[in-house]
Write an enzyme that holds these catalytic residues in place. Structure first.
Site, short mmCIF file in Angstrom:
data_model
loop_
_atom_site.label_atom_id
_atom_site.label_comp_id
_atom_site.label_asym_id
_atom_site.label_seq_id
_atom_site.Cartn_x
_atom_site.Cartn_y
_atom_site.Cartn_z
N LYS A 65 0.86 -1.18 0.00
CA LYS A 65 0.00 0.00 0.00
C LYS A 65 0.90 1.23 0.00
CE LYS A 65 -3.94 2.13 2.30
NZ LYS A 65 -3.42 3.51 2.15
N PHE A 137 -2.75 0.89 -9.99
CA PHE A 137 -3.22 -0.42 -9.53
C PHE A 137 -4.59 -0.79 -10.08
CE2 PHE A 137 -3.64 2.78 -6.08
CZ PHE A 137 -5.00 3.00 -6.16
N ARG A 207 -17.12 1.88 -0.96
CA ARG A 207 -16.46 1.13 0.11
C ARG A 207 -17.30 -0.13 0.34
NH1 ARG A 207 -12.69 3.38 3.30
NH2 ARG A 207 -13.52 5.46 2.94
N LYS A 213 -7.31 -3.10 3.55
CA LYS A 213 -5.97 -2.63 3.90
C LYS A 213 -5.52 -3.29 5.19
CE LYS A 213 -7.93 1.62 5.89
NZ LYS A 213 -7.91 3.11 5.86
#
Length: 298
Positions: A65, A137, A207, A213
């Site tokens: 990340k 990404f 979301r 994460k």
């Protein structure tokens, strides 16, 4: 034993057919759209949730990340997460493909503040652009599942390429022990953490649990919506910021503010990052602490 199901809540799974039929999960984004006051509406992006304690990483593709500034390329303009246009040099934009891209503008591990300052200056002639990378990404709107889109992205922007645009390397992790080891390696090298994207996921935004994460400390972003006057030693200053996070939760954030920030608090609409440990009985972040301010457009 077979791996446990991905960290997607049952309610979201029940709503998956509706999300697919409407195309983009706009219900998730609609709640956050009024939060930022920007000249142009914010682009719709996939946002990460925290990795749950019982989730197997096996169904996911994992990557580092990168702690940079989110940038969305639409084939013509490079934009902040908040919607504003990034003032990038013409030579930099000329190296981007016509294919839309989503990624992080990045200078290296532990250098977020330098990236933020560079973009805040808004000077395309700034020499700092020569060292900047666009770590991409995702292919916004791309067909197929995430693993297929990742393969196309690696051809479009090779991870070890010489230009500023580079695909983020993705890898598989079989179990939580190996995942924890990879996290420790990244953090020991100055990295922020890991990102896990469901390999067979279609392209969706919001979301919704497809992107997770994994970091040593829980953190998230919020927007300043009010200032609360201080008392006692903070009389005449700001005691806390009233903030709203990307899930629409409103709470006070007082820990982590510097003396200068209490005297001259960030204006309404400012974005910030905060850390927390667990949740209160009402589901709000517990022990929320200011990590850093982000630019309004990011």
């Amino acid at each position: 034993m077979p791996p446990k199901s991905p960290s997607v809540s049952p309610s979201w799974l029940l709503g998956l057919p509706a999300l697919l039929s409407t195309g983009l999960g706009g219900q998730v984004l609609a709640a956050t759209a009024p939060i930022q006051a920007v000249a142009e509406s914010a682009p719709t992006l996939l946002l990460a949730r925290e990795l749950g304690p019982d989730v197997s990483p096996a169904p996911y593709l994992v990557s580092e990340k990168f702690d940079g500034v989110r940038g969305l390329w639409d084939g013509r303009r490079l934009r902040f997460r908040g919607g504003g246009e990034i003032q990038a040099p013409a030579w930099f934009l000329a190296q981007l493909p016509t294919q839309p891209l989503d990624g992080e503008l990045w200078l290296g591990r532990g250098r977020f503040d330098e990236v933020s300052a560079l973009l805040r200056r808004g000077d395309p002639a700034d020499p700092g652009w020569r060292a900047l990378q666009y770590r991409v990404f995702e292919l916004p709107g791309g067909e197929g599942n995430f693993e297929q889109r990742t393969a196309r992205l690696a051809v479009l922007a090779p991870p070890d390429g010489a230009g500023p645009v580079r695909a983020v390397a993705q890898f598989r992790v079989a179990d939580r022990v190996t995942l924890q080891q990879r996290l420790q390696e990244v953090v020991a090298g100055g990295g922020e953490g890991l990102a896990l994207h469901l390999a067979d996921a279609p392209y969706l935004t919001g979301r919704n649990g497809l992107l997770l994460k994994f970091k040593p400390v829980q953190d998230a972003d919020a927007v300043v919506i009010g200032h609360v006057p201080g008392k006692g030693k903070y009389a005449g200053q700001i005691g806390a910021l009233r903030v709203r996070n990307d899930d629409g939760q409103v709470f006070l954030l007082g820990s982590g503010l510097s003396d200068a920030q209490r005297r001259s608090p960030p204006p309404l609409g400012s974005r910030l990052s905060y850390s927390w440990r667990g949740q209160t009985d009402t589901g709000l972040p517990r022990f929320a602490t200011l990590l850093r301010l982000r630019d309004a457009g990011t």
